[in-house]
Design a protein around this motif. Structure first.
Motif, PDB file in Angstrom:
ATOM      1  N   GLY A   1       8.602   1.354  -4.940  1.00 43.23           N
ATOM      2  CA  GLY A   1       7.781   2.549  -4.982  1.00 43.23           C
ATOM      3  C   GLY A   1       8.479   3.743  -5.584  1.00 43.23           C
ATOM      4  O   GLY A   1       8.252   4.889  -5.185  1.00 43.23           O
ATOM      5  N   GLU A   2       9.327   3.492  -6.574  1.00 45.11           N
ATOM      6  CA  GLU A   2      10.049   4.582  -7.214  1.00 45.11           C
ATOM      7  C   GLU A   2      10.152   4.334  -8.719  1.00 45.11           C
ATOM      8  O   GLU A   2      10.107   3.187  -9.179  1.00 45.11           O
ATOM      9  CB  GLU A   2      11.451   4.724  -6.625  1.00 45.11           C
ATOM     10  CG  GLU A   2      12.371   3.551  -6.879  1.00 45.11           C
ATOM     11  CD  GLU A   2      13.765   3.765  -6.292  1.00 45.11           C
ATOM     12  OE1 GLU A   2      14.025   4.845  -5.754  1.00 45.11           O
ATOM     13  OE2 GLU A   2      14.590   2.845  -6.383  1.00 45.11           O
TER      14      GLU A   2
ATOM     15  N   LEU B   1       0.843  -1.187   0.000  1.00 45.15           N
ATOM     16  CA  LEU B   1       0.000   0.000   0.000  1.00 45.15           C
ATOM     17  C   LEU B   1       0.885   1.247   0.000  1.00 45.15           C
ATOM     18  O   LEU B   1       1.648   1.467   0.937  1.00 45.15           O
ATOM     19  CB  LEU B   1      -0.906   0.012   1.239  1.00 45.15           C
ATOM     20  CG  LEU B   1      -1.891   1.185   1.341  1.00 45.15           C
ATOM     21  CD1 LEU B   1      -2.953   1.097   0.252  1.00 45.15           C
ATOM     22  CD2 LEU B   1      -2.537   1.222   2.715  1.00 45.15           C
ATOM     23  N   TYR B   2       0.769   2.053  -1.068  1.00 42.75           N
ATOM     24  CA  TYR B   2       1.579   3.259  -1.199  1.00 42.75           C
ATOM     25  C   TYR B   2       0.750   4.519  -1.031  1.00 42.75           C
ATOM     26  O   TYR B   2      -0.395   4.590  -1.493  1.00 42.75           O
ATOM     27  CB  TYR B   2       2.252   3.313  -2.578  1.00 42.75           C
ATOM     28  CG  TYR B   2       3.432   2.396  -2.727  1.00 42.75           C
ATOM     29  CD1 TYR B   2       4.623   2.650  -2.048  1.00 42.75           C
ATOM     30  CD2 TYR B   2       3.361   1.272  -3.542  1.00 42.75           C
ATOM     31  CE1 TYR B   2       5.714   1.806  -2.186  1.00 42.75           C
ATOM     32  CE2 TYR B   2       4.443   0.426  -3.683  1.00 42.75           C
ATOM     33  CZ  TYR B   2       5.614   0.699  -2.997  1.00 42.75           C
ATOM     34  OH  TYR B   2       6.694  -0.133  -3.130  1.00 42.75           O
ATOM     35  N   LYS B   3       1.342   5.511  -0.376  1.00 43.96           N
ATOM     36  CA  LYS B   3       0.806   6.869  -0.461  1.00 43.96           C
ATOM     37  C   LYS B   3       1.260   7.422  -1.807  1.00 43.96           C
ATOM     38  O   LYS B   3       2.465   7.507  -2.063  1.00 43.96           O
ATOM     39  CB  LYS B   3       1.363   7.738   0.677  1.00 43.96           C
ATOM     40  CG  LYS B   3       0.950   7.312   2.074  1.00 43.96           C
ATOM     41  CD  LYS B   3       1.569   8.270   3.094  1.00 43.96           C
ATOM     42  CE  LYS B   3       1.191   7.924   4.515  1.00 43.96           C
ATOM     43  NZ  LYS B   3       1.812   8.863   5.498  1.00 43.96           N
TER      44      LYS B   3
ATOM     45  N   ASP C   1       6.090   6.669   0.117  1.00 37.35           N
ATOM     46  CA  ASP C   1       5.983   6.031   1.425  1.00 37.35           C
ATOM     47  C   ASP C   1       4.990   4.875   1.327  1.00 37.35           C
ATOM     48  O   ASP C   1       4.004   4.956   0.595  1.00 37.35           O
ATOM     49  CB  ASP C   1       5.474   7.026   2.468  1.00 37.35           C
ATOM     50  CG  ASP C   1       6.475   8.136   2.746  1.00 37.35           C
ATOM     51  OD1 ASP C   1       7.686   7.885   2.632  1.00 37.35           O
ATOM     52  OD2 ASP C   1       6.027   9.262   3.058  1.00 37.35           O
ATOM     53  N   TYR C   2       5.272   3.809   2.069  1.00 36.02           N
ATOM     54  CA  TYR C   2       4.313   2.712   2.061  1.00 36.02           C
ATOM     55  C   TYR C   2       3.837   2.378   3.462  1.00 36.02           C
ATOM     56  O   TYR C   2       4.496   2.665   4.456  1.00 36.02           O
ATOM     57  CB  TYR C   2       4.865   1.484   1.332  1.00 36.02           C
ATOM     58  CG  TYR C   2       5.953   0.687   2.016  1.00 36.02           C
ATOM     59  CD1 TYR C   2       5.646  -0.471   2.708  1.00 36.02           C
ATOM     60  CD2 TYR C   2       7.295   1.062   1.908  1.00 36.02           C
ATOM     61  CE1 TYR C   2       6.638  -1.234   3.305  1.00 36.02           C
ATOM     62  CE2 TYR C   2       8.293   0.314   2.491  1.00 36.02           C
ATOM     63  CZ  TYR C   2       7.961  -0.832   3.193  1.00 36.02           C
ATOM     64  OH  TYR C   2       8.948  -1.581   3.780  1.00 36.02           O
TER      65      TYR C   2
ATOM     66  N   PRO D   1       6.101  -0.669   8.914  1.00 36.35           N
ATOM     67  CA  PRO D   1       5.514  -1.089   7.637  1.00 36.35           C
ATOM     68  C   PRO D   1       6.133  -2.396   7.140  1.00 36.35           C
ATOM     69  O   PRO D   1       7.353  -2.590   7.187  1.00 36.35           O
ATOM     70  CB  PRO D   1       5.853   0.060   6.687  1.00 36.35           C
ATOM     71  CG  PRO D   1       6.092   1.235   7.580  1.00 36.35           C
ATOM     72  CD  PRO D   1       6.706   0.661   8.823  1.00 36.35           C
ATOM     73  N   SER D   2       5.277  -3.300   6.685  1.00 42.85           N
ATOM     74  CA  SER D   2       5.763  -4.599   6.199  1.00 42.85           C
ATOM     75  C   SER D   2       4.792  -5.136   5.170  1.00 42.85           C
ATOM     76  O   SER D   2       3.681  -4.631   5.016  1.00 42.85           O
ATOM     77  CB  SER D   2       5.886  -5.587   7.373  1.00 42.85           C
ATOM     78  OG  SER D   2       4.614  -5.814   7.962  1.00 42.85           O
ATOM     79  N   HIS D   3       5.217  -6.145   4.460  1.00 43.03           N
ATOM     80  CA  HIS D   3       4.337  -6.802   3.493  1.00 43.03           C
ATOM     81  C   HIS D   3       4.813  -8.230   3.270  1.00 43.03           C
ATOM     82  O   HIS D   3       5.968  -8.570   3.537  1.00 43.03           O
ATOM     83  CB  HIS D   3       4.284  -6.043   2.164  1.00 43.03           C
ATOM     84  CG  HIS D   3       5.604  -5.959   1.454  1.00 43.03           C
ATOM     85  ND1 HIS D   3       6.079  -6.969   0.645  1.00 43.03           N
ATOM     86  CD2 HIS D   3       6.556  -4.993   1.427  1.00 43.03           C
ATOM     87  CE1 HIS D   3       7.253  -6.627   0.148  1.00 43.03           C
ATOM     88  NE2 HIS D   3       7.575  -5.434   0.618  1.00 43.03           N
ATOM     89  N   ASN D   4       3.945  -9.067   2.772  1.00 36.52           N
ATOM     90  CA  ASN D   4       4.293 -10.445   2.431  1.00 36.52           C
ATOM     91  C   ASN D   4       4.772 -10.513   0.989  1.00 36.52           C
ATOM     92  O   ASN D   4       4.505  -9.621   0.178  1.00 36.52           O
ATOM     93  CB  ASN D   4       3.085 -11.369   2.603  1.00 36.52           C
ATOM     94  CG  ASN D   4       2.661 -11.517   4.054  1.00 36.52           C
ATOM     95  OD1 ASN D   4       3.288 -10.964   4.949  1.00 36.52           O
ATOM     96  ND2 ASN D   4       1.597 -12.259   4.290  1.00 36.52           N
TER      97      ASN D   4
END
Length: 469
Positions: A279-280, A240-242, A294-295, A449-452
């Motif tokens: 995210g870039e 999830l990104y801003k 930012d995520y 912040p984390s993700h699978n």
């Protein structure tokens, strides 16, 4: 990309190529034979594009003759991609014979071996490859040309590792401002259904995997924040990104391309390609502008558990504006049922199975350290503590195997009910929520912040990652 799309049949590509090539070859008489010294980028590109003009044997013969006589190592990837998109076996065999002669490699039509061989040596392609790649993929979707043409000075990643995933731009349609409904209205969901849960400024939302797998992205405003949730089905990642950075809201979409099997996004304003994991922007005019989104955290859990924790949550409606079979387990059924890859990566690391799930943890502003923690390991260790740089963190894994991570400042925890109650080493009770860890004294510990992700895709993107299993 869509499992039902049989990539190697190239039927989808052939329709676009037949129409586009007819126009191209009626309006371009073909390059004239001349010495290598005089052949500029445009003419070299034209020779390789002529290889795809299978209806004009003279044009392909001239192109083969020029390429063979003026061979350079930088031609390898252009010839390989020409073979990859060739429509007839007889024609492909002609091109393959030349590639095998010039490289002394005998991989036949095993494209995975060809690509892995190329990717495991230093990149050799030259500037004309950007033009070639743009014009080649323009036959599929005219929007693709902007991704690559004239962008050789605007690239952070290897272009030969960027591969078409089988769909047009936004061919897997993102859900933009999707309709959300209450839990009572979500009768299509079973309690055991997998959902991706987020909470932004108290606004809790659930995105069922059975819907999001067909769309791979949602773009919305949640809790007053402009966000994009990106689901790379092939690499098992939801981030999830801003989307707003220094006052500019970047409107993102699905580019149709992959890098190391990870989805590449694009932005509508500049058609730059963006890394899903970072995210870039990685190719295009936004490269080098200091943009990095930012995520926020995403939790993979069950609908029953998410609804229990967040009774006021909203959830995606089946009314998406698209016709899909949104039943549980339908999308990507074949892909998820095996450990096989749809698109190979430079190296396969057998420390875990390809599609074993890991929790990805990194803080690029703090440290270069990057951790991948096996989800199986975390299920056995529901309280796991470690550090990245100087930042101490704790991972709490609940009974649905959902991971939530907090910056715990060195505080130790001794008990967790696998729900929302945590006890620290001093016997103080803490309440675990999406936006922080709270005790009765009003102390709050911040979310990390984390993700699978699937192991293979994360390892390919970050070869230096440290695995904990």
């Amino acid at each position: 990309m869509l499992t039902a799309f049989k990539l190697k049949s190239f039927l989808f590509f052939s329709v676009y190529l037949s129409v586009a090539s007819l126009y191209y070859f009626q309006n371009n008489s073909g390059p004239k034979m001349e010495s290598e010294a005089m052949a500029n980028q445009k003419e070299i590109t034209s020779y390789f594009l002529d290889l795809l003009n299978e209806s004009d044997s003279d044009a392909t013969a001239r192109a083969l003759s020029f390429i063979a006589s003026n061979w350079e190592e930088s031609y390898e990837i252009m010839l390989l991609e020409s073979i990859y998109f060739s429509r007839s076996t007889a024609h492909s065999n002609k091109l393959l014979k030349l590639l095998e002669q010039k490289t002394n490699k005998q991989f036949g039509f095993d494209y995975d071996k060809w690509f892995q061989w190329l990717w495991n040596k230093n990149a050799t392609y030259s500037e004309e490859y950007y033009q070639f790649k743009g014009e080649l993929h323009e036959y599929i979707d005219p929007k693709f040309k902007k991704y690559f043409s004239n962008r050789s000075k605007q690239s952070l990643i290897r272009l030969d590792e960027v591969r078409w995933g089988g769909v047009l731009q936004d061919g897997i349609p993102p859900l933009r401002n999707p309709k959300m409904i209450s839990p009572l209205e979500a009768t299509y969901l079973s309690d055991s259904a997998t959902v991706f849960g987020i909470e932004v400024n108290g606004d809790a939302r659930a995105y069922p995997k059975q819907i999001l797998a067909w769309h791979e992205m949602f773009v919305d405003q949640v809790g007053g924040i402009d966000v994009a949730g990106v689901y790379c089905t092939l690499c098992g990642t939801v981030i999830l990104y801003k989307t707003k950075h220094e006052g500019t809201n970047h409107e993102l979409g699905t580019s149709g391309f992959l890098y190391r099997s990870n989805k590449l996004m694009y932005d509508k304003a500049t058609q730059s390609l963006w890394s899903t994991l970072e995210g870039e922007p990685v190719i295009g005019p936004l490269v080098g502008k200091g943009i990095k989104l930012d995520y926020l955290s995403v939790v993979t859990t069950t609908w029953g558990e998410w609804q229990k924790r967040h009774p006021d949550t909203k959830v995606l409606s089946l009314d998406t504006g698209h016709r899909r079979d949104y039943r549980e387990g339908v999308a990507y059924k074949d892909y998820f049922s095996t450990d096989d890859l749809m698109f190979t990566v430079p190296k396969i690391d057998s420390s875990l199975k390809n599609k074993d799930e890991i929790l990805a943890l990194r803080l690029p502003d703090v440290s270069n350290e990057n951790l991948a923690i096996s989800s199986n390991f975390l299920r056995k260790h529901p309280i796991y503590q470690n550090k990245i740089g100087t930042v101490a963190f704790t991972v709490f894994t609940d009974k649905t195997s959902a991971h939530r991570v907090f910056k715990t400042k060195g505080l130790k925890f001794k008990d967790y009910d696998r729900g929302s109650k945590v006890i620290d080493e001093n016997g103080i009770a803490w309440s675990l929520k999406e936006n922080g860890l709270f005790n009765s004294n009003g102390t709050k510990l911040e979310r990390f912040p984390s993700h699978n992700a699937f192991w293979f895709g994360y390892k390919a993107a970050f070869p230096e990652v440290t695995l904990i299993k």
